[in-house]
Motif scaffolding. Sequence first.
Motif, PDB file in Angstrom:
ATOM      1  N   MET A  49      43.447  56.539 -34.646  1.00  0.00           N
ATOM      2  CA  MET A  49      42.128  57.565 -34.017  1.00  0.00           C
ATOM      3  C   MET A  49      42.462  58.228 -33.732  1.00  0.00           C
ATOM      4  O   MET A  49      44.020  58.930 -33.255  1.00  0.00           O
ATOM      5  N   LYS A  50      41.907  59.485 -33.843  1.00  0.00           N
ATOM      6  CA  LYS A  50      41.814  61.210 -33.311  1.00  0.00           C
ATOM      7  C   LYS A  50      41.639  61.684 -32.271  1.00  0.00           C
ATOM      8  O   LYS A  50      42.099  62.710 -32.696  1.00  0.00           O
ATOM      9  N   GLY A  51      41.317  61.147 -31.337  1.00  0.00           N
ATOM     10  CA  GLY A  51      41.480  62.104 -30.156  1.00  0.00           C
ATOM     11  C   GLY A  51      40.399  60.575 -29.332  1.00  0.00           C
ATOM     12  O   GLY A  51      39.940  59.893 -29.388  1.00  0.00           O
ATOM     13  N   LEU A  52      39.999  61.316 -28.060  1.00  0.00           N
ATOM     14  CA  LEU A  52      38.887  60.036 -26.569  1.00  0.00           C
ATOM     15  C   LEU A  52      37.809  61.417 -26.789  1.00  0.00           C
ATOM     16  O   LEU A  52      37.932  61.975 -27.088  1.00  0.00           O
ATOM     17  N   LYS A  53      36.995  60.530 -26.817  1.00  0.00           N
ATOM     18  CA  LYS A  53      35.658  60.918 -26.418  1.00  0.00           C
ATOM     19  C   LYS A  53      35.185  60.054 -24.970  1.00  0.00           C
ATOM     20  O   LYS A  53      35.373  59.313 -24.646  1.00  0.00           O
ATOM     21  N   TRP A  54      34.763  60.933 -24.566  1.00  0.00           N
ATOM     22  CA  TRP A  54      34.036  60.816 -22.773  1.00  0.00           C
ATOM     23  C   TRP A  54      32.451  60.766 -22.326  1.00  0.00           C
ATOM     24  O   TRP A  54      32.054  62.121 -22.895  1.00  0.00           O
ATOM     25  N   LEU A  71      44.209  60.983 -19.842  1.00  0.00           N
ATOM     26  CA  LEU A  71      44.472  62.362 -20.320  1.00  0.00           C
ATOM     27  C   LEU A  71      45.893  62.695 -20.625  1.00  0.00           C
ATOM     28  O   LEU A  71      46.365  63.615 -21.504  1.00  0.00           O
ATOM     29  N   LYS A  72      47.047  62.294 -19.809  1.00  0.00           N
ATOM     30  CA  LYS A  72      48.663  62.524 -19.797  1.00  0.00           C
ATOM     31  C   LYS A  72      48.736  62.008 -21.780  1.00  0.00           C
ATOM     32  O   LYS A  72      49.579  62.258 -22.467  1.00  0.00           O
ATOM     33  N   VAL A  73      48.799  60.618 -21.545  1.00  0.00           N
ATOM     34  CA  VAL A  73      48.508  59.996 -22.602  1.00  0.00           C
ATOM     35  C   VAL A  73      47.939  60.955 -24.369  1.00  0.00           C
ATOM     36  O   VAL A  73      48.847  61.500 -24.610  1.00  0.00           O
ATOM     37  N   ALA A  74      47.330  61.417 -24.040  1.00  0.00           N
ATOM     38  CA  ALA A  74      46.574  62.396 -24.977  1.00  0.00           C
ATOM     39  C   ALA A  74      47.049  63.802 -25.108  1.00  0.00           C
ATOM     40  O   ALA A  74      47.110  64.216 -26.076  1.00  0.00           O
ATOM     41  N   SER A  75      47.475  64.039 -23.512  1.00  0.00           N
ATOM     42  CA  SER A  75      48.587  65.171 -24.276  1.00  0.00           C
ATOM     43  C   SER A  75      49.676  64.982 -25.140  1.00  0.00           C
ATOM     44  O   SER A  75      50.604  65.941 -25.818  1.00  0.00           O
ATOM     45  N   GLU A  76      51.181  63.871 -23.964  1.00  0.00           N
ATOM     46  CA  GLU A  76      51.963  63.503 -25.207  1.00  0.00           C
ATOM     47  C   GLU A  76      51.287  63.129 -26.797  1.00  0.00           C
ATOM     48  O   GLU A  76      52.462  63.518 -27.615  1.00  0.00           O
ATOM     49  N   LEU A  77      50.243  62.801 -27.210  1.00  0.00           N
ATOM     50  CA  LEU A  77      49.869  62.147 -28.027  1.00  0.00           C
ATOM     51  C   LEU A  77      49.765  63.494 -29.257  1.00  0.00           C
ATOM     52  O   LEU A  77      49.330  62.904 -30.626  1.00  0.00           O
TER      53      LEU A  77
END
Length: 223
Positions: A49-54, A71-77
Amino acid sequence: DNDRIRRINGYCAQAAARHPGRIIALAGVDPRRAGAPALFRQCITEFKMKGLKWHPDDGYYPNSEEAYAVLKVASELNVPLLTHTGPLSGSRAKYAHPIYLDDIALDFPNLTIIAAHMGDIWWHDWAAIAKYKKNIYGDLAMWQLTAVTKPRLFRRYLREIVDIVGPEQVLFSSDGPVYEPVVSNQRWVEIMKSLTKRGTDGIRFTEAEVAAMLGGNAARVFN
């Protein structure tokens, strides 16, 4: 439970995989869920998947401690966050104010943050932050209703937004299929393309501005 959420995200990822170049999938993982960071990581690394939806208006602040863990995971990836902003009937607007994105942008400078609807009626608040935090973007989901019912107001608002933050931080969006019966996506795209023509109000957008908003910015954000 997490198995159900994992399964739902998997269905979305499979749908996107069947239509490469046409559909991308964003993971829906509530940060209050136990094991949310690991679940989100799986969505990105395994499901592609290509991102996070909140939807923080469900009852959590996007700058909370549990939100930051995801968000730490999103930033890392290196994948973006798309988060709802603005009031809606049936949801808690206080959690969806654009001001909370300011913390995220400062604490995660490499994270791309997209404010769905640009805060809607709070677009001035979104623009005030996005002007100085260039990793904050906004999308035009739901704005087609204003574009059709109050075209002069839409043109004035959008021109003001572009003048404040620049065209590089505004993404076209439809919020489909919710508004398709009212304003077709084809008509919405045509309205955006017509912005290059000077209206009776004297407002006009350049070809480059419209091209950026209609797709250029999204291509860059989603790599």
